[in-house]
Design a protein around this motif. Structure first.
Motif, PDB file in Angstrom:
ATOM      1  N   SER A   1      31.858  22.845  42.077  1.00  0.00           N
ATOM      2  CA  SER A   1      31.938  23.384  43.439  1.00  0.00           C
ATOM      3  C   SER A   1      32.581  24.765  43.451  1.00  0.00           C
ATOM      4  CB  SER A   1      32.755  22.440  44.329  1.00  0.00           C
ATOM      5  OG  SER A   1      33.096  23.057  45.554  1.00  0.00           O
ATOM      6  N   LEU A   2      31.829  25.744  43.916  1.00  0.00           N
ATOM      7  CA  LEU A   2      32.378  27.090  44.071  1.00  0.00           C
ATOM      8  C   LEU A   2      33.505  27.094  45.098  1.00  0.00           C
ATOM      9  CD1 LEU A   2      32.326  30.172  43.594  1.00  0.00           C
ATOM     10  CD2 LEU A   2      30.553  30.312  45.360  1.00  0.00           C
ATOM     11  N   GLU A   3      33.361  26.323  46.160  1.00  0.00           N
ATOM     12  CA  GLU A   3      34.383  26.281  47.197  1.00  0.00           C
ATOM     13  C   GLU A   3      35.708  25.731  46.649  1.00  0.00           C
ATOM     14  OE1 GLU A   3      34.387  27.575  50.267  1.00  0.00           O
ATOM     15  OE2 GLU A   3      32.476  28.415  49.581  1.00  0.00           O
ATOM     16  N   MET A   4      35.614  24.729  45.766  1.00  0.00           N
ATOM     17  CA  MET A   4      36.841  24.197  45.188  1.00  0.00           C
ATOM     18  C   MET A   4      37.493  25.214  44.251  1.00  0.00           C
ATOM     19  SD  MET A   4      37.679  20.580  43.309  1.00  0.00           S
ATOM     20  CE  MET A   4      37.779  19.771  44.900  1.00  0.00           C
ATOM     21  N   LEU A   5      36.669  25.914  43.440  1.00  0.00           N
ATOM     22  CA  LEU A   5      37.224  26.964  42.580  1.00  0.00           C
ATOM     23  C   LEU A   5      37.984  27.985  43.426  1.00  0.00           C
ATOM     24  CD1 LEU A   5      34.282  27.743  40.106  1.00  0.00           C
ATOM     25  CD2 LEU A   5      36.426  26.584  39.567  1.00  0.00           C
ATOM     26  N   LYS A   6      37.346  28.390  44.506  1.00  0.00           N
ATOM     27  CA  LYS A   6      37.959  29.397  45.376  1.00  0.00           C
ATOM     28  C   LYS A   6      39.264  28.883  45.988  1.00  0.00           C
ATOM     29  CE  LYS A   6      35.058  31.253  48.208  1.00  0.00           C
ATOM     30  NZ  LYS A   6      34.217  31.494  49.413  1.00  0.00           N
ATOM     31  N   GLU A   7      39.261  27.635  46.445  1.00  0.00           N
ATOM     32  CA  GLU A   7      40.446  27.072  47.092  1.00  0.00           C
ATOM     33  C   GLU A   7      41.605  26.923  46.112  1.00  0.00           C
ATOM     34  OE1 GLU A   7      42.592  25.865  50.366  1.00  0.00           O
ATOM     35  OE2 GLU A   7      40.562  26.714  50.268  1.00  0.00           O
ATOM     36  N   LEU A   8      41.300  26.505  44.888  1.00  0.00           N
ATOM     37  CA  LEU A   8      42.347  26.366  43.870  1.00  0.00           C
ATOM     38  C   LEU A   8      42.997  27.711  43.560  1.00  0.00           C
ATOM     39  CD1 LEU A   8      40.498  23.906  41.467  1.00  0.00           C
ATOM     40  CD2 LEU A   8      42.589  23.391  42.751  1.00  0.00           C
ATOM     41  N   VAL A   9      42.178  28.756  43.519  1.00  0.00           N
ATOM     42  CA  VAL A   9      42.712  30.097  43.244  1.00  0.00           C
ATOM     43  C   VAL A   9      43.513  30.605  44.442  1.00  0.00           C
ATOM     44  CG1 VAL A   9      42.097  32.490  42.717  1.00  0.00           C
ATOM     45  CG2 VAL A   9      40.869  30.616  41.612  1.00  0.00           C
ATOM     46  N   LEU A  10      42.999  30.386  45.648  1.00  0.00           N
ATOM     47  CA  LEU A  10      43.713  30.823  46.855  1.00  0.00           C
ATOM     48  C   LEU A  10      45.104  30.189  46.951  1.00  0.00           C
ATOM     49  CD1 LEU A  10      40.868  30.772  49.527  1.00  0.00           C
ATOM     50  CD2 LEU A  10      42.242  32.763  48.905  1.00  0.00           C
ATOM     51  N   ARG A  11      45.213  28.946  46.492  1.00  0.00           N
ATOM     52  CA  ARG A  11      46.488  28.232  46.570  1.00  0.00           C
ATOM     53  C   ARG A  11      47.402  28.521  45.377  1.00  0.00           C
ATOM     54  NH1 ARG A  11      46.815  24.201  50.410  1.00  0.00           N
ATOM     55  NH2 ARG A  11      44.910  23.895  51.629  1.00  0.00           N
ATOM     56  N   GLY A  12      46.940  29.383  44.483  1.00  0.00           N
ATOM     57  CA  GLY A  12      47.767  29.782  43.357  1.00  0.00           C
ATOM     58  C   GLY A  12      47.856  28.762  42.244  1.00  0.00           C
ATOM     59  N   ALA A  13      47.005  27.724  42.284  1.00  0.00           N
ATOM     60  CA  ALA A  13      47.060  26.689  41.261  1.00  0.00           C
ATOM     61  C   ALA A  13      46.364  27.102  39.974  1.00  0.00           C
ATOM     62  CB  ALA A  13      46.425  25.391  41.786  1.00  0.00           C
ATOM     63  N   ALA A  14      45.498  28.118  40.053  1.00  0.00           N
ATOM     64  CA  ALA A  14      44.733  28.529  38.881  1.00  0.00           C
ATOM     65  C   ALA A  14      44.132  29.903  39.135  1.00  0.00           C
ATOM     66  CB  ALA A  14      43.616  27.508  38.576  1.00  0.00           C
ATOM     67  N   ILE A  15      43.578  30.484  38.072  1.00  0.00           N
ATOM     68  CA  ILE A  15      42.731  31.664  38.190  1.00  0.00           C
ATOM     69  C   ILE A  15      41.352  31.253  37.673  1.00  0.00           C
ATOM     70  CG2 ILE A  15      44.545  33.400  38.027  1.00  0.00           C
ATOM     71  CD1 ILE A  15      44.057  33.613  35.075  1.00  0.00           C
ATOM     72  N   THR A  16      40.352  32.041  37.979  1.00  0.00           N
ATOM     73  CA  THR A  16      39.001  31.692  37.563  1.00  0.00           C
ATOM     74  C   THR A  16      38.227  32.945  37.206  1.00  0.00           C
ATOM     75  OG1 THR A  16      37.041  30.366  38.139  1.00  0.00           O
ATOM     76  CG2 THR A  16      37.961  31.766  39.867  1.00  0.00           C
ATOM     77  N   MET A  17      36.973  32.771  36.828  1.00  0.00           N
ATOM     78  CA  MET A  17      36.072  33.887  36.552  1.00  0.00           C
ATOM     79  C   MET A  17      34.829  33.724  37.409  1.00  0.00           C
ATOM     80  SD  MET A  17      36.450  34.246  32.391  1.00  0.00           S
ATOM     81  CE  MET A  17      36.547  32.468  32.117  1.00  0.00           C
ATOM     82  N   LEU A  18      34.583  34.723  38.266  1.00  0.00           N
ATOM     83  CA  LEU A  18      33.458  34.700  39.187  1.00  0.00           C
ATOM     84  C   LEU A  18      32.968  36.121  39.425  1.00  0.00           C
ATOM     85  CD1 LEU A  18      34.712  32.292  42.026  1.00  0.00           C
ATOM     86  CD2 LEU A  18      32.814  31.831  40.458  1.00  0.00           C
ATOM     87  N   PRO A  19      31.723  36.302  39.850  1.00  0.00           N
ATOM     88  CA  PRO A  19      31.305  37.619  40.324  1.00  0.00           C
ATOM     89  C   PRO A  19      32.108  37.974  41.582  1.00  0.00           C
ATOM     90  CG  PRO A  19      29.406  36.217  39.879  1.00  0.00           C
ATOM     91  CD  PRO A  19      30.609  35.327  39.842  1.00  0.00           C
ATOM     92  N   ALA A  20      32.633  39.178  41.643  1.00  0.00           N
ATOM     93  CA  ALA A  20      33.490  39.568  42.776  1.00  0.00           C
ATOM     94  C   ALA A  20      32.775  39.418  44.116  1.00  0.00           C
ATOM     95  CB  ALA A  20      33.966  41.004  42.584  1.00  0.00           C
ATOM     96  N   LEU A  21      31.455  39.612  44.132  1.00  0.00           N
ATOM     97  CA  LEU A  21      30.712  39.514  45.393  1.00  0.00           C
ATOM     98  C   LEU A  21      30.818  38.138  46.027  1.00  0.00           C
ATOM     99  CD1 LEU A  21      27.411  41.526  44.797  1.00  0.00           C
ATOM    100  CD2 LEU A  21      29.133  41.947  46.551  1.00  0.00           C
ATOM    101  N   THR A  22      31.013  37.105  45.214  1.00  0.00           N
ATOM    102  CA  THR A  22      31.060  35.752  45.770  1.00  0.00           C
ATOM    103  C   THR A  22      32.353  35.468  46.527  1.00  0.00           C
ATOM    104  OG1 THR A  22      31.970  34.800  43.726  1.00  0.00           O
ATOM    105  CG2 THR A  22      29.580  34.886  43.920  1.00  0.00           C
ATOM    106  N   VAL A  23      33.363  36.304  46.330  1.00  0.00           N
ATOM    107  CA  VAL A  23      34.626  36.126  47.054  1.00  0.00           C
ATOM    108  C   VAL A  23      35.017  37.440  47.743  1.00  0.00           C
ATOM    109  CG1 VAL A  23      35.526  34.230  45.656  1.00  0.00           C
ATOM    110  CG2 VAL A  23      35.884  36.575  44.897  1.00  0.00           C
TER     111      VAL A  23
END
Length: 305
Positions: free
Chosen positions: A223-245
């Motif tokens: 889930s892209l939304e879960m990846l984003k939420e985990l990063v927003l909450r400071g629990a992790a970092i990820t690798m994504l195309p910048a356009l997606t966020v």
């Protein structure tokens, strides 16, 4: 042979029930039966075997069923082309895309295009890369936008662009202050990545392996939304195309940082159509619009015929 008979036959094949087909088409079961008899008379052979347990296709029925759906879709397409004489007043365009990243990139283009032409309708299906390519080949889709597309014949790549995966972190994360981030530094922090069924994840594994590092994520998800939420909450970092966020980056919630040494994963993104199928006026206009959007937002390697 009437088109109605083919429509009734196709619905019967889809539902495998005379009663259900009749309900879906809002007609009496006898009307379905009569149209099947018309088809059998036209072809001079039995197409359907009827029993208390339902219907079973004969060998001839199987042959017709394999082509009936595509034939009806092509007739709908011809109808759309005729409607094009009236301009971009109405019509439906079918787009197949694979991956949440592609969907997030495609959505702004579709939103802008639909505001220009409010009479149009859009059917967007998110599926696998193979499913998107096959949908174009089978005339189920007008346009496909794919990541990691398999090499299937019969499809024309109208435009090939490229997505670059950056490190995405919360603006408060220690790595957010870096201009670029090494893989070694990345490996020292909690990571959230797609599961191994994703082409991007497979590319990440290879990237780390080449550098003698081990990718050991804390979170794996499809889930892209879960990846984003985990990063927003400071629990992790990820690798994504910048356009997606991009929205979160513009709001100052997230930052995108390149991987040092230009070692970030780069994946091709293809805009595909069927080479031998004339697009409706609306689909052609949308195709041109998406191509311009991709060139502006992503850059491109050029058209491939």
């Amino acid at each position: 042979m009437q088109i109605r008979a083919l429509i009734y036959f196709n619905e019967l094949v889809r539902t495998n029930s005379m009663r259900q087909a009749a309900e879906n088409l809002n007609v009496a079961p006898t009307a379905i039966s009569r149209q099947i008899e018309n088809l059998e008379y036209h072809f001079g052979t039995q197409l359907v075997e009827r029993s208390a347990r339902g219907v079973k296709l004969t060998a001839a029925g199987e042959l017709l069923a394999a082509r009936a759906g595509r034939t009806l879709r092509e007739l709908d397409h011809i109808h759309q082309l005729i409607e094009d004489l009236k301009g971009l007043q109405r019509g439906t365009v079918s787009i197949y895309a694979n991956g949440a990243s592609v969907a997030n990139i495609l959505a702004p283009a579709l939103a802008e295009f639909s505001l220009r032409y409010p009479g149009l309708r859009f059917e967007v299906t998110i599926t696998s890369a193979r499913g998107a390519i096959e949908a174009v080949n089978n005339a189920e889709a007008d346009i496909a936008v794919t990541l990691f597309a398999p090499p299937l014949s019969g499809t024309k790549v109208r435009l090939r662009s490229e997505l670059i995966y950056d490190v995405i972190a919360a603006s408060s994360h220690p790595l957010a202050a870096n201009g670029e981030i090494t893989l070694a530094a990345l490996a020292e922090h909690a990571l959230a990545v797609p599961d191994r069924s994703f082409g991007a994840r497979q590319a990440f594994d290879l990237l780390f392996e080449r550098e003698g590092l081990r990718l050991d994520p804390v979170f794996e998800t499809g889930s892209l939304e879960m990846l984003k939420e985990l990063v927003l909450r400071g629990a992790a970092i990820t690798m994504l195309p910048a356009l997606t966020v991009q929205r979160e980056i513009d709001a100052g919630q997230l930052v995108a940082r390149p991987i040092a040494g230009s070692k970030g994963v780069r994946t091709p993104i293809d805009l595909c159509v069927a080479p031998d199928r004339q697009l409706s006026f609306a689909a052609g206009k949308l195709l041109d619009f998406i191509e311009r959007f991709m060139r502006q937002q992503l850059g491109a390697k050029g058209r491939q015929d």
